[in-house]
Design a protein around this motif. Structure first.
Motif, PDB file in Angstrom:
ATOM      1  N   MET A   1     -19.249 -72.095  35.858  1.00 22.71           N
ATOM      2  CA  MET A   1     -18.848 -70.727  35.530  1.00 22.71           C
ATOM      3  C   MET A   1     -19.373 -70.339  34.150  1.00 22.71           C
ATOM      4  SD  MET A   1     -17.067 -69.674  38.154  1.00 22.71           S
ATOM      5  CE  MET A   1     -16.095 -68.310  37.559  1.00 22.71           C
ATOM      6  N   LEU A   2     -19.776 -69.067  34.007  1.00 24.62           N
ATOM      7  CA  LEU A   2     -20.205 -68.574  32.711  1.00 24.62           C
ATOM      8  C   LEU A   2     -18.999 -68.424  31.785  1.00 24.62           C
ATOM      9  CD1 LEU A   2     -22.580 -67.532  34.669  1.00 24.62           C
ATOM     10  CD2 LEU A   2     -23.070 -65.958  32.785  1.00 24.62           C
ATOM     11  N   PRO A   3     -19.178 -68.642  30.493  1.00 20.67           N
ATOM     12  CA  PRO A   3     -18.054 -68.465  29.571  1.00 20.67           C
ATOM     13  C   PRO A   3     -17.588 -67.008  29.546  1.00 20.67           C
ATOM     14  CG  PRO A   3     -20.108 -68.770  28.376  1.00 20.67           C
ATOM     15  CD  PRO A   3     -20.404 -69.068  29.807  1.00 20.67           C
ATOM     16  N   PHE A   4     -16.307 -66.835  29.313  1.00 23.28           N
ATOM     17  CA  PHE A   4     -15.723 -65.484  29.286  1.00 23.28           C
ATOM     18  C   PHE A   4     -16.362 -64.638  28.188  1.00 23.28           C
ATOM     19  CE2 PHE A   4     -12.416 -62.554  27.737  1.00 23.28           C
ATOM     20  CZ  PHE A   4     -12.212 -61.814  28.894  1.00 23.28           C
ATOM     21  N   THR A   5     -16.765 -65.284  27.108  1.00 23.78           N
ATOM     22  CA  THR A   5     -17.360 -64.535  26.000  1.00 23.78           C
ATOM     23  C   THR A   5     -18.672 -63.859  26.393  1.00 23.78           C
ATOM     24  OG1 THR A   5     -18.367 -66.612  25.254  1.00 23.78           O
ATOM     25  CG2 THR A   5     -16.298 -65.944  24.194  1.00 23.78           C
ATOM     26  N   TYR A   6     -19.324 -64.387  27.429  1.00 25.44           N
ATOM     27  CA  TYR A   6     -20.573 -63.766  27.902  1.00 25.44           C
ATOM     28  C   TYR A   6     -20.288 -62.356  28.433  1.00 25.44           C
ATOM     29  CZ  TYR A   6     -24.624 -62.836  30.859  1.00 25.44           C
ATOM     30  OH  TYR A   6     -25.722 -62.256  31.444  1.00 25.44           O
TER      31      TYR A   6
ATOM     32  N   ALA B   1     -20.736 -67.591  40.470  1.00 29.05           N
ATOM     33  CA  ALA B   1     -20.362 -67.576  39.056  1.00 29.05           C
ATOM     34  C   ALA B   1     -20.820 -66.281  38.390  1.00 29.05           C
ATOM     35  CB  ALA B   1     -20.962 -68.780  38.351  1.00 29.05           C
ATOM     36  N   LEU B   2     -22.015 -65.826  38.749  1.00 32.79           N
ATOM     37  CA  LEU B   2     -22.528 -64.585  38.177  1.00 32.79           C
ATOM     38  C   LEU B   2     -21.718 -63.378  38.655  1.00 32.79           C
ATOM     39  CD1 LEU B   2     -26.363 -65.245  38.541  1.00 32.79           C
ATOM     40  CD2 LEU B   2     -24.964 -65.455  36.487  1.00 32.79           C
TER      41      LEU B   2
ATOM     42  N   VAL C   1     -18.550 -63.409  39.496  1.00 28.30           N
ATOM     43  CA  VAL C   1     -17.280 -63.452  38.763  1.00 28.30           C
ATOM     44  C   VAL C   1     -17.462 -62.885  37.352  1.00 28.30           C
ATOM     45  CG1 VAL C   1     -15.554 -64.986  37.741  1.00 28.30           C
ATOM     46  CG2 VAL C   1     -16.320 -65.351  40.096  1.00 28.30           C
ATOM     47  N   SER C   2     -18.574 -63.224  36.708  1.00 27.66           N
ATOM     48  CA  SER C   2     -18.822 -62.736  35.357  1.00 27.66           C
ATOM     49  C   SER C   2     -18.979 -61.215  35.327  1.00 27.66           C
ATOM     50  CB  SER C   2     -20.076 -63.400  34.783  1.00 27.66           C
ATOM     51  OG  SER C   2     -20.299 -62.968  33.457  1.00 27.66           O
ATOM     52  N   LEU C   3     -19.695 -60.681  36.316  1.00 27.82           N
ATOM     53  CA  LEU C   3     -19.860 -59.221  36.390  1.00 27.82           C
ATOM     54  C   LEU C   3     -18.529 -58.528  36.647  1.00 27.82           C
ATOM     55  CD1 LEU C   3     -23.193 -58.974  38.432  1.00 27.82           C
ATOM     56  CD2 LEU C   3     -22.864 -58.499  35.993  1.00 27.82           C
ATOM     57  N   LEU C   4     -17.704 -59.144  37.490  1.00 25.77           N
ATOM     58  CA  LEU C   4     -16.376 -58.572  37.749  1.00 25.77           C
ATOM     59  C   LEU C   4     -15.520 -58.631  36.491  1.00 25.77           C
ATOM     60  CD1 LEU C   4     -15.507 -59.912  41.335  1.00 25.77           C
ATOM     61  CD2 LEU C   4     -16.155 -57.590  40.670  1.00 25.77           C
ATOM     62  N   GLN C   5     -15.608 -59.720  35.738  1.00 28.96           N
ATOM     63  CA  GLN C   5     -14.865 -59.819  34.480  1.00 28.96           C
ATOM     64  C   GLN C   5     -15.270 -58.702  33.523  1.00 28.96           C
ATOM     65  OE1 GLN C   5     -15.822 -63.764  33.113  1.00 28.96           O
ATOM     66  NE2 GLN C   5     -14.061 -64.714  34.120  1.00 28.96           N
ATOM     67  N   GLU C   6     -16.565 -58.467  33.464  1.00 35.00           N
ATOM     68  CA  GLU C   6     -17.072 -57.404  32.591  1.00 35.00           C
ATOM     69  C   GLU C   6     -16.518 -56.041  33.003  1.00 35.00           C
ATOM     70  OE1 GLU C   6     -21.452 -55.569  31.503  1.00 35.00           O
ATOM     71  OE2 GLU C   6     -21.305 -57.650  32.199  1.00 35.00           O
ATOM     72  N   SER C   7     -16.539 -55.795  34.304  1.00 37.77           N
ATOM     73  CA  SER C   7     -16.026 -54.522  34.811  1.00 37.77           C
ATOM     74  C   SER C   7     -14.523 -54.387  34.572  1.00 37.77           C
ATOM     75  CB  SER C   7     -16.328 -54.410  36.304  1.00 37.77           C
ATOM     76  OG  SER C   7     -15.762 -53.247  36.854  1.00 37.77           O
TER      77      SER C   7
END
Length: 382
Positions: A1-6, A300-301, A303-309
């Motif tokens: 998983m990418l770090p949340f800070t990304y 993982a990517l 999830v990261s895009l969803l986190q950003e949104s």
């Protein structure tokens, strides 16, 4: 998983896009919260206005509206003696014949607005047990008593209907003798007259309804039997809470219109947000492919895009809830039978938070999936 800070750092890549996303989410959530608060407030005030212990005796065929109902004066005394198990306070049966009338009322400043008037005698307090005198006295002839929220119904400053001021029904002046509260009910928006005064002013020799308070809600059948036995009076009995439930059903189309209007505006904002995300995510296809080439999975990517949104939309949600707490909480809204207060109840807050979560997930999924869909070799050359 990418770090949340990304995901957090990517938010500030394009400040204008971030502002659009946060602002759009705040607008949609604020609209949804406003609609939920309006519907919740109207439902609450109508459900709280009726007591299960109270029975309304109305003219047969007028069960839909007390204002259209007509009841003979002699029916009040007949109800007081003919309904078994009526509550008695200090030897006085809790039975109150009243006149309900909607008409324009003029203030000393000259402003004239429609108000709901109720002609009562002191025994009305035996039935309407939520009413509390805040200041002054019960109205005598030539006087009126105003509800705490009557100024909102009239759309005037509160000091214009303070004790000692004068209200005009037509050309007849009435001094304000007192102010009363009836928390959470439509009564707080009414103006109470001496019953004989209102009867004279409206030129009617009948009552609108008779209110009777029972010792036990299960004794309603006694009131119903009374109306059947007195066919000569042409009466019908209805529980007070059932009457306000019917009123709530009457306002159901208005609630539907509120939701439809909000949904249309929200849909426009959502489509605008989707276009923004398609453009933002679409420009990062090569970046996503590069991350895949060094070992990160599409999941993982995603999830990261969803986190950003979600970071953007939930920020907008918090801003919307803050605005609502500052500018919506406690506002009173007039409607035909009274006023109600907007409150950010748990259900209203949950509506806002759920809207923000759905915007951040469902709104981001289509553009995110489209961004991650191309094959790796094609995405790296894009």
């Amino acid at each position: 998983m990418l770090p949340f800070t990304y995901a957090l750092r990517n938010l500030f890549r394009d400040p204008s896009r971030l502002a659009q996303t946060v602002g759009g989410a705040a607008l949609v959530v604020l609209l949804m919260v406003s609609a939920a608060a309006l519907n919740h407030g109207m439902t609450q005030v109508l459900s709280a206005s009726g007591s299960p212990n109270n029975v309304i005796i109305m003219g047969a065929g007028s069960e839909e509206s007390i204002e259209r109902s007509e009841v003979h004066l002699e029916a009040e005394a007949a109800a007081a003696t003919g309904i078994d198990n009526t509550a008695t306070i200090l030897g006085t049966p809790a039975v109150s014949g009243e006149i309900t009338y909607q008409a324009p009322i003029r203030t000393e400043s000259g402003k004239e607005e429609p108000a709901l008037l109720r002609g009562v005698l002191p025994k009305a307090l035996l039935v309407h047990t939520t009413v509390r005198l805040l200041e002054g006295t019960f109205p005598n002839s030539g006087e009126v008593m105003v509800g705490k929220l009557a100024h909102r119904k009239l759309g005037i400053p509160e000091n214009e209907i303070a004790v000692g001021k004068t209200l005009y029904f037509g050309n007849v002046a009435h001094k304000i003798s007192g102010t009363f509260s009836a928390p959470g009910t439509v009564l707080e928006s009414e103006i109470w007259f001496d019953r004989n005064d209102l009867s004279t002013l409206t030129q009617r020799d009948t009552l609108s309804a008779i209110y009777a308070r029972l010792d036990n809600p299960e004794d309603f059948d006694n009131a119903h039997v009374f109306t059947l036995l007195r066919n000569d009076l042409e009466l019908s009995a209805l529980r007070e809470d059932d009457y306000y439930s019917k009123l709530e059903s009457f306002y159901a189309p208005i609630k539907i219109m509120i939701w439809l209007t909000v949904s249309l505006v929200a849909a426009g904002a959502i489509f605008g947000g989707l276009n923004t995300l398609y453009a933002a995510f679409g420009s990062r296809t090569r970046e996503m492919a590069t991350l895949q080439s060094i070992g990160y999975t599409r999941k993982a990517l995603l999830v990261s895009l969803l986190q950003e949104s979600l970071l953007a939309t939930m920020s907008g949600t918090l801003i919307a809830l803050l605005i609502a707490s500052l500018f919506l909480e406690g506002i009173t809204v007039p409607f035909s039978v009274g006023t109600f207060t907007l409150t950010l109840s748990p259900s209203v807050l949950i509506t806002g938070l759920t809207t923000g979560l759905l915007l951040g997930t469902l709104g981001a999924l289509p553009p995110a999936i489209r961004t991650l869909a191309p094959k790796l070799n094609k995405a790296l050359r894009s």
